[in-house]
Design a protein around this motif. Structure first.
Motif, PDB file in Angstrom:
ATOM      1  N   ILE A 242      42.001  30.007 -29.708  1.00  9.52           N
ATOM      2  CA  ILE A 242      43.397  30.375 -29.440  1.00  9.52           C
ATOM      3  C   ILE A 242      43.524  30.896 -28.018  1.00  9.52           C
ATOM      4  N   SER A 243      44.567  30.497 -27.341  1.00 10.04           N
ATOM      5  CA  SER A 243      44.824  31.033 -26.004  1.00 10.04           C
ATOM      6  C   SER A 243      45.514  32.386 -26.079  1.00 10.04           C
ATOM      7  N   VAL A 244      46.677  32.457 -26.753  1.00 12.61           N
ATOM      8  CA  VAL A 244      47.500  33.668 -26.764  1.00 12.61           C
ATOM      9  C   VAL A 244      47.719  34.137 -28.196  1.00 12.61           C
TER      10      VAL A 244
ATOM     11  N   GLY B 185      33.601  34.783 -20.325  1.00  7.16           N
ATOM     12  CA  GLY B 185      32.963  34.664 -21.630  1.00  7.16           C
ATOM     13  C   GLY B 185      33.239  33.377 -22.372  1.00  7.16           C
ATOM     14  N   HIS B 186      33.920  32.406 -21.749  1.00  5.92           N
ATOM     15  CA  HIS B 186      34.280  31.179 -22.441  1.00  5.92           C
ATOM     16  C   HIS B 186      33.562  29.989 -21.820  1.00  5.92           C
ATOM     17  N   SER B 187      33.205  29.062 -22.664  1.00  6.86           N
ATOM     18  CA  SER B 187      32.497  27.879 -22.187  1.00  6.86           C
ATOM     19  C   SER B 187      33.448  26.939 -21.461  1.00  6.86           C
ATOM     20  N   ALA B 188      32.869  26.105 -20.599  1.00 13.30           N
ATOM     21  CA  ALA B 188      33.670  25.108 -19.899  1.00 13.30           C
ATOM     22  C   ALA B 188      34.325  24.153 -20.889  1.00 13.30           C
ATOM     23  N   GLU B 189      33.625  23.877 -21.991  1.00 13.79           N
ATOM     24  CA  GLU B 189      34.156  22.992 -23.031  1.00 13.79           C
ATOM     25  C   GLU B 189      35.416  23.590 -23.649  1.00 13.79           C
ATOM     26  N   ASP B 190      35.388  24.876 -23.985  1.00 15.75           N
ATOM     27  CA  ASP B 190      36.555  25.518 -24.587  1.00 15.75           C
ATOM     28  C   ASP B 190      37.723  25.556 -23.606  1.00 15.75           C
TER      29      ASP B 190
ATOM     30  N   ILE C 221      38.126  32.280 -31.989  1.00 12.13           N
ATOM     31  CA  ILE C 221      37.944  32.779 -30.632  1.00 12.13           C
ATOM     32  C   ILE C 221      39.330  32.906 -30.006  1.00 12.13           C
ATOM     33  N   THR C 222      39.597  34.006 -29.331  1.00  9.38           N
ATOM     34  CA  THR C 222      40.914  34.221 -28.730  1.00  9.38           C
ATOM     35  C   THR C 222      40.796  34.436 -27.227  1.00  9.38           C
ATOM     36  N   GLY C 223      41.903  34.265 -26.532  1.00 11.63           N
ATOM     37  CA  GLY C 223      41.966  34.584 -25.106  1.00 11.63           C
ATOM     38  C   GLY C 223      41.454  33.505 -24.178  1.00 11.63           C
ATOM     39  N   VAL C 224      41.234  32.289 -24.655  1.00 17.03           N
ATOM     40  CA  VAL C 224      40.763  31.202 -23.798  1.00 17.03           C
ATOM     41  C   VAL C 224      41.940  30.668 -22.967  1.00 17.03           C
TER      42      VAL C 224
ATOM     43  N   ASP D  64      41.234  41.958 -28.324  1.00 15.90           N
ATOM     44  CA  ASP D  64      40.800  40.646 -27.857  1.00 15.90           C
ATOM     45  C   ASP D  64      39.407  40.748 -27.232  1.00 15.90           C
ATOM     46  N   SER D  65      38.389  41.058 -28.044  1.00 13.89           N
ATOM     47  CA  SER D  65      37.047  41.312 -27.533  1.00 13.89           C
ATOM     48  C   SER D  65      36.382  40.060 -27.002  1.00 13.89           C
ATOM     49  N   ASN D  66      36.891  38.888 -27.388  1.00 14.56           N
ATOM     50  CA  ASN D  66      36.280  37.632 -26.947  1.00 14.56           C
ATOM     51  C   ASN D  66      36.856  37.108 -25.646  1.00 14.56           C
TER      52      ASN D  66
END
Length: 404
Positions: A110-112, A11-16, A135-138, A4-6
């Motif tokens: 993707i969250s999980v 590392g995530h935008s407020a929008e995401d 994108i993962t891990g948000v 889960d490098s992202n």
């Protein structure tokens, strides 16, 4: 499972994060209705505007991604925010990854990542192979919080265990004479029935059956408007099957005249029995529609572990793995679950009363622990007020990257 490098903390935008939070909120509406499937939400966004949304509403029904796409005229170029990795296998429904590809979305967040062995990164790989950015891990912590029960079952083969008790301010669940009705008031007891309506099964020990002769059904207040049959069913049972009443016993069986046995033909009633219980006694229960399952050990802690693996498999009488089990007592059964390390969530209802007495029982009995380092460690999740009572909810953290 992909690296889960992202998922760097910042590392995530407020929008995401904003739209993923919305997807997780949507997903929560399916809890208690979709199990053994996971509750999942999906939001479709283009140019910072939501153009479609949906969640998995019932077991066997369309998944969140399909619901969101049905809510949208054209998803081409959009970003799909999904609280759990889209599936890539044929189950009761076709793969959701393929539906997103056909819809020509440009990006999937993707969250999980789903640890289920028929997915486990496969959905992500299929999306990326189709040229879609993933994108993962948000909002991963929030996503795993919602999916904790599903993640535990997938990773360990056991259902999520909720321990529920009502106690006085000084930690007693009954007086020294055994009186326990009622420690808390009507509003708190109504909340217990709402909790029952969201789980697969309720478990009690034989001591509770003998002392209280409980019915263990869901009894919710009558609705203020005329409800449809579907609405009524949704309030009283999981879509994957009716609430199961589960009794644990090492050496005795419930009386044939008990409420549980007398109503077993209407409400599923199962007995987890120790190996010393006679086959003839089990057969008499079976004649009254009680399902029985015999453990290989009389050790109460090992009985808990064996039974949870059975309940979390498709080999139980329902034919579907259970995701949520609520243990309502008594203290000896709760003590066995605690000693087995199998209490994942606690709902402690506390009344504004003091009872006292050295012989008045507490909520968790033998065998107990010797050192604080061995205690079950949970974190505060929520607090609710009911008239003069409060409910404290503590939960264990289960991560998708956790191994058995």
């Amino acid at each position: 499972m992909p690296n889960d490098s992202n998922a760097a903390a910042n590392g995530h935008s407020a929008e995401d994060i904003r739209w993923m939070t919305k997807a997780i909120e949507l997903a929560s509406q399916g809890r208690g209705k979709v199990e053994p499937n996971p509750p999942v939400g999906c939001v479709l966004v283009r140019d910072s505007i939501c153009i479609g949304k949906g969640y998995h509403q019932r077991f066997g029904g369309p998944h969140a991604e399909v619901e969101a796409l049905s809510d949208c005229d054209d998803a081409s170029g959009a970003t799909a925010y999904v609280s759990l990795e889209p599936c890539c296998h044929h189950g009761k429904t076709p793969p959701c990854a393929d539906a997103l590809i056909r819809a020509n979305v440009a990006r999937v967040v993707i969250s999980v990542v789903d640890p289920f062995d028929q997915v486990d990164g496969g959905g992500i790989e299929r999306l990326r192979s189709a040229g879609i950015e993933v994108i993962t891990g948000v909002a991963k912590e929030e996503g795993e919080e919602l999916l904790a029960a599903y993640l535990k079952r997938v990773l360990t083969g056991m259902p999520w265990v909720i321990a529920k008790w009502a106690m006085s301010l000084d930690g007693r669940i009954a007086t020294k004479t055994g009186e326990s009705k009622w420690i808390t008031g009507p509003s708190a007891r109504s909340a217990v029935h709402e909790l029952r309506a969201s789980v697969d099964a309720i478990a009690v020990g034989m001591g509770t059956v003998l002392a209280d002769n409980p019915l263990l059904t869901v009894r919710l207040p009558k609705p203020t408007k005329i409800a449809t049959a579907a609405e009524t069913d949704a309030k009283t049972a999981n879509n994957s099957g009716p609430l199961v009443r589960l009794v644990y016993s090492r050496s005795r069986v419930p009386d044939l005249q008990s409420q549980l046995v007398q109503t077993a033909s209407q409400t599923p009633t199962w007995l987890v029995a120790g190996p010393e219980i006679a086959t003839a006694d089990l057969a008499r229960l079976a004649d009254h529609d009680v399902e029985t399952w015999q453990c290989e050990t009389i050790d109460p802690v090992e009985m808990v572990r064996q039974s949870l693996l059975w309940l979390g498999s498709n080999d139980n009488p329902r034919g579907l793995a259970m995701t949520h089990l609520m243990v309502e007592g008594g203290s000896q059964l709760l003590g066995s679950f605690a000693a087995a390390g199998q209490i994942d969530e606690v709902h402690a209802f506390i009344a504004g009363k003091c009872i006292g007495g050295h012989s008045a029982p507490g909520p968790v009995g033998d065998p107990g622990i010797k050192t604080l380092a061995d205690a079950t460690s949970l974190r505060m999740s929520r607090m609710d007020s009911f008239d003069n009572d409060v409910r404290l909810i503590y939960r264990r953290q289960i991560a998708a990257t956790e191994t058995t």
